[in-house]
Design an enzyme around this catalytic site. Structure first.
Site, PDB file in Angstrom:
ATOM      1  N   LYS A  18       0.842  -1.201   0.000  1.00  0.00           N
ATOM      2  CA  LYS A  18       0.000   0.000   0.000  1.00  0.00           C
ATOM      3  C   LYS A  18       0.874   1.246   0.000  1.00  0.00           C
ATOM      4  O   LYS A  18       2.027   1.218   0.450  1.00  0.00           O
ATOM      5  CB  LYS A  18      -0.950   0.032   1.204  1.00  0.00           C
ATOM      6  CG  LYS A  18      -0.279   0.050   2.596  1.00  0.00           C
ATOM      7  CD  LYS A  18       0.142   1.407   3.098  1.00  0.00           C
ATOM      8  CE  LYS A  18       0.929   1.332   4.399  1.00  0.00           C
ATOM      9  NZ  LYS A  18       1.645   2.536   4.762  1.00  0.00           N
ATOM     10  N   PRO A 103       9.251  -3.916  -0.132  1.00  0.00           N
ATOM     11  CA  PRO A 103      10.411  -3.575   0.706  1.00  0.00           C
ATOM     12  C   PRO A 103      10.152  -3.781   2.195  1.00  0.00           C
ATOM     13  O   PRO A 103       9.056  -3.508   2.680  1.00  0.00           O
ATOM     14  CB  PRO A 103      10.668  -2.099   0.397  1.00  0.00           C
ATOM     15  CG  PRO A 103       9.504  -1.612  -0.389  1.00  0.00           C
ATOM     16  CD  PRO A 103       8.815  -2.803  -0.973  1.00  0.00           C
ATOM     17  N   VAL A 104      11.167  -4.284   2.877  1.00  0.00           N
ATOM     18  CA  VAL A 104      11.083  -4.494   4.320  1.00  0.00           C
ATOM     19  C   VAL A 104      11.329  -3.150   5.011  1.00  0.00           C
ATOM     20  O   VAL A 104      12.249  -2.416   4.640  1.00  0.00           O
ATOM     21  CB  VAL A 104      12.155  -5.522   4.772  1.00  0.00           C
ATOM     22  CG1 VAL A 104      12.160  -5.671   6.290  1.00  0.00           C
ATOM     23  CG2 VAL A 104      11.908  -6.869   4.109  1.00  0.00           C
ATOM     24  N   ALA A 105      10.481  -2.828   5.985  1.00  0.00           N
ATOM     25  CA  ALA A 105      10.588  -1.549   6.713  1.00  0.00           C
ATOM     26  C   ALA A 105      10.698  -0.375   5.748  1.00  0.00           C
ATOM     27  O   ALA A 105      11.531   0.510   5.898  1.00  0.00           O
ATOM     28  CB  ALA A 105      11.773  -1.567   7.695  1.00  0.00           C
ATOM     29  N   GLY A 106       9.839  -0.383   4.727  1.00  0.00           N
ATOM     30  CA  GLY A 106       9.882   0.660   3.697  1.00  0.00           C
ATOM     31  C   GLY A 106       8.704   1.606   3.743  1.00  0.00           C
ATOM     32  O   GLY A 106       8.602   2.513   2.929  1.00  0.00           O
ATOM     33  N   GLY A 107       7.761   1.384   4.655  1.00  0.00           N
ATOM     34  CA  GLY A 107       6.586   2.250   4.724  1.00  0.00           C
ATOM     35  C   GLY A 107       5.468   1.786   3.807  1.00  0.00           C
ATOM     36  O   GLY A 107       4.509   2.516   3.566  1.00  0.00           O
ATOM     37  N   MET A 108       5.581   0.548   3.287  1.00  0.00           N
ATOM     38  CA  MET A 108       4.558   0.040   2.371  1.00  0.00           C
ATOM     39  C   MET A 108       3.777  -1.116   2.966  1.00  0.00           C
ATOM     40  O   MET A 108       3.092  -1.853   2.251  1.00  0.00           O
ATOM     41  CB  MET A 108       5.192  -0.385   1.053  1.00  0.00           C
ATOM     42  CG  MET A 108       5.934   0.763   0.392  1.00  0.00           C
ATOM     43  SD  MET A 108       6.325   0.425  -1.308  1.00  0.00           S
ATOM     44  CE  MET A 108       4.720   0.540  -2.056  1.00  0.00           C
ATOM     45  N   ALA A 109       3.875  -1.288   4.273  1.00  0.00           N
ATOM     46  CA  ALA A 109       3.124  -2.308   5.009  1.00  0.00           C
ATOM     47  C   ALA A 109       3.411  -3.728   4.527  1.00  0.00           C
ATOM     48  O   ALA A 109       2.516  -4.568   4.465  1.00  0.00           O
ATOM     49  CB  ALA A 109       1.618  -2.012   4.951  1.00  0.00           C
ATOM     50  N   ALA A 113       1.124  -6.914   4.995  1.00  0.00           N
ATOM     51  CA  ALA A 113       0.620  -7.617   3.812  1.00  0.00           C
ATOM     52  C   ALA A 113       0.842  -9.121   3.976  1.00  0.00           C
ATOM     53  O   ALA A 113      -0.046  -9.934   3.668  1.00  0.00           O
ATOM     54  CB  ALA A 113       1.316  -7.103   2.557  1.00  0.00           C
ATOM     55  N   ASP A 145      -2.183  -1.967  10.229  1.00  0.00           N
ATOM     56  CA  ASP A 145      -2.180  -1.986   8.758  1.00  0.00           C
ATOM     57  C   ASP A 145      -2.561  -3.342   8.173  1.00  0.00           C
ATOM     58  O   ASP A 145      -2.514  -3.524   6.959  1.00  0.00           O
ATOM     59  CB  ASP A 145      -0.784  -1.613   8.231  1.00  0.00           C
ATOM     60  CG  ASP A 145      -0.548  -0.111   8.256  1.00  0.00           C
ATOM     61  OD1 ASP A 145      -1.520   0.656   8.435  1.00  0.00           O
ATOM     62  OD2 ASP A 145       0.619   0.291   8.088  1.00  0.00           O
TER      63      ASP A 145
HETATM   64  O1  C5P Z   1       0.115  -1.537  14.323  1.00  0.00           O
HETATM   65  P1  C5P Z   1       1.552  -1.663  13.953  1.00  0.00           P
HETATM   66  O2  C5P Z   1       2.260  -2.693  14.760  1.00  0.00           O
HETATM   67  O3  C5P Z   1       1.793  -1.815  12.479  1.00  0.00           O
HETATM   68  O4  C5P Z   1       2.200  -0.261  14.346  1.00  0.00           O
HETATM   69  C1  C5P Z   1       3.596  -0.160  14.525  1.00  0.00           C
HETATM   70  C2  C5P Z   1       3.892   1.008  15.452  1.00  0.00           C
HETATM   71  O5  C5P Z   1       3.607   2.250  14.778  1.00  0.00           O
HETATM   72  C3  C5P Z   1       3.074   1.062  16.709  1.00  0.00           C
HETATM   73  O6  C5P Z   1       3.650   0.277  17.715  1.00  0.00           O
HETATM   74  C4  C5P Z   1       3.146   2.549  17.059  1.00  0.00           C
HETATM   75  O7  C5P Z   1       4.378   2.879  17.650  1.00  0.00           O
HETATM   76  C5  C5P Z   1       3.114   3.204  15.689  1.00  0.00           C
HETATM   77  N1  C5P Z   1       1.744   3.585  15.303  1.00  0.00           N
HETATM   78  C6  C5P Z   1       1.131   4.644  15.954  1.00  0.00           C
HETATM   79  N2  C5P Z   1      -0.149   4.986  15.600  1.00  0.00           N
HETATM   80  C7  C5P Z   1      -0.810   4.319  14.633  1.00  0.00           C
HETATM   81  C8  C5P Z   1      -0.208   3.244  13.942  1.00  0.00           C
HETATM   82  C9  C5P Z   1       1.087   2.900  14.306  1.00  0.00           C
HETATM   83  O8  C5P Z   1       1.718   5.280  16.828  1.00  0.00           O
HETATM   84  N3  C5P Z   1      -2.060   4.688  14.345  1.00  0.00           N
END
Ligand code: C5P
Length: 321
Positions: A18, A103-109, A113, A145
């Protein structure tokens, strides 16, 4: 449950990455998450999750980035399979294979996914009575996500980002995704956001700009490009200082809009066609402001079963990719 498995029994699911066309971040909540209003679009960069019979729960990751991801508890797809197994009282295990492109840890979930793909693939393979809504609800317990890649298309996410409503969108958008050689940790980016906004508390109920929602329904790339917004921009740039150079290069080369995807460091550039995407992608890599670029289109459907050879005679024709 107890089945006799043939060696070719497997289910394969393809699941999209995404990008966030808007990521409007509000105040931090008591559970540590931030209140969000985000506009997701699923794009044509995929991971494949294949499951087959196993007595144990086993997870294997393949692809260039495989070494970044562990096979056990730290792997969201593994946790997803375990959660589904426990919730539905499944006695057997499963062997998960993740063919990784996102990508890993790329901001694309990408991790989310994989969890979404694992939920769909395992639910099919084990033949559990779970609807898409059930899987999305389970997914939201694993991460904010995770539900969206099950739904796909375009959607507004509220709450932690997991409360989804489909969004109207016209046409197909062409993106150049500029991948970075660095990675960003989402919690660290949110933490930096808190530090940077310390003196100016963000709103308790953030909203997606109305003009962006309107622009999306027209499919006009110029209008959409001008409205892209990411409140994590400064936080991501302060942790990955080369990001502004990448963004500026794409803007100067004529894209309609550029945005850091999620917490970054992937940058998405909006252009008008596949040819423009290829051209911009080549320029960005030759200028060495991106480690690698992909052309992706969106919106695309959510997690899809592309190969289904299950026990119990559910033989189906594979859906073309
Ligand atoms: O939900 P997820 O594990 O993907 O989120 C990773 C981290 O991103 C959370 O532990 C939190 O630190 C941050 N986050 C947040 N607010 C959100 C989504 C994510 O602070 N709405």
């Amino acid at each position: 449950m107890s089945h006799t498995f043939a060696t070719e029994d497997q289910v394969r699911v393809r699941v999209p990455a995404k990008i966030n066309l808007a990521l409007c971040v509000g105040a931090q909540r008591h559970d540590g998450y931030h209140e969000l209003a985000t506009l997701f679009q699923a794009v044509s960069l995929y991971d494949d999750i294949t499951v087959r019979a196993s007595e144990e729960l086993v997870c294997e990751v393949r692809g260039e980035q495989a070494h970044h991801i562990g096979p056990g508890d730290e792997n969201l797809a593994y946790r997803a399979a375990r959660l589904l197994k426990n919730e539905y009282g499944v006695s057997e295990g499963i062997h998960l294979t993740i063919d990784k492109q996102i990508p890993v840890a790329g901001g694309m979930a990408g991790g989310s996914a994989d969890a979404a793909g694992a939920l769909l693939a395992c639910s099919r393979f084990w033949d559990v009575d779970a609807s898409l809504e059930d899987l999305m609800a389970l997914g939201s317990r694993l991460g904010a996500d995770v539900p969206f890649p099950l739904m796909g298309g375009c959607a507004v996410g509220l709450g932690r980002g997991e409360t989804l409503t489909p969004a109207l969108s016209r046409g197909t958008f062409h993106w150049v995704l500029a991948l970075s050689s660095t990675q960003l940790s989402t919690p660290e980016v949110f933490q930096r956001f808190d530090e940077l906004t310390g003196h100016h508390p963000p709103p308790t109920t953030p909203e997606i700009p109305r003009e962006l929602m309107m622009a999306l329904t027209t499919g006009e790339t110029k209008r959409v490009g001008a409205q892209l917004i990411n409140d994590l921009h400064e936080a991501s740039c302060s942790l990955a200082p080369t990001l502004p150079t990448t963004i500026r290069a794409g803007v100067e080369l004529g894209c309609h809009g550029a945005i850091i995807s999620g917490s970054g460091p992937t940058v998405a550039f909006l252009v008008d066609s596949e040819q423009e995407a290829q051209h911009l992608g080549e320029l960005l890599t030759s200028l060495e402001v991106a480690q690698r670029t992909y052309h992706a289109v969106g919106p695309v459907p959510g997690a899809t079963v592309i190969d289904d050879h299950r026990p119990h005679g559910h033989l189906m024709d594979p859906v073309p990719a």
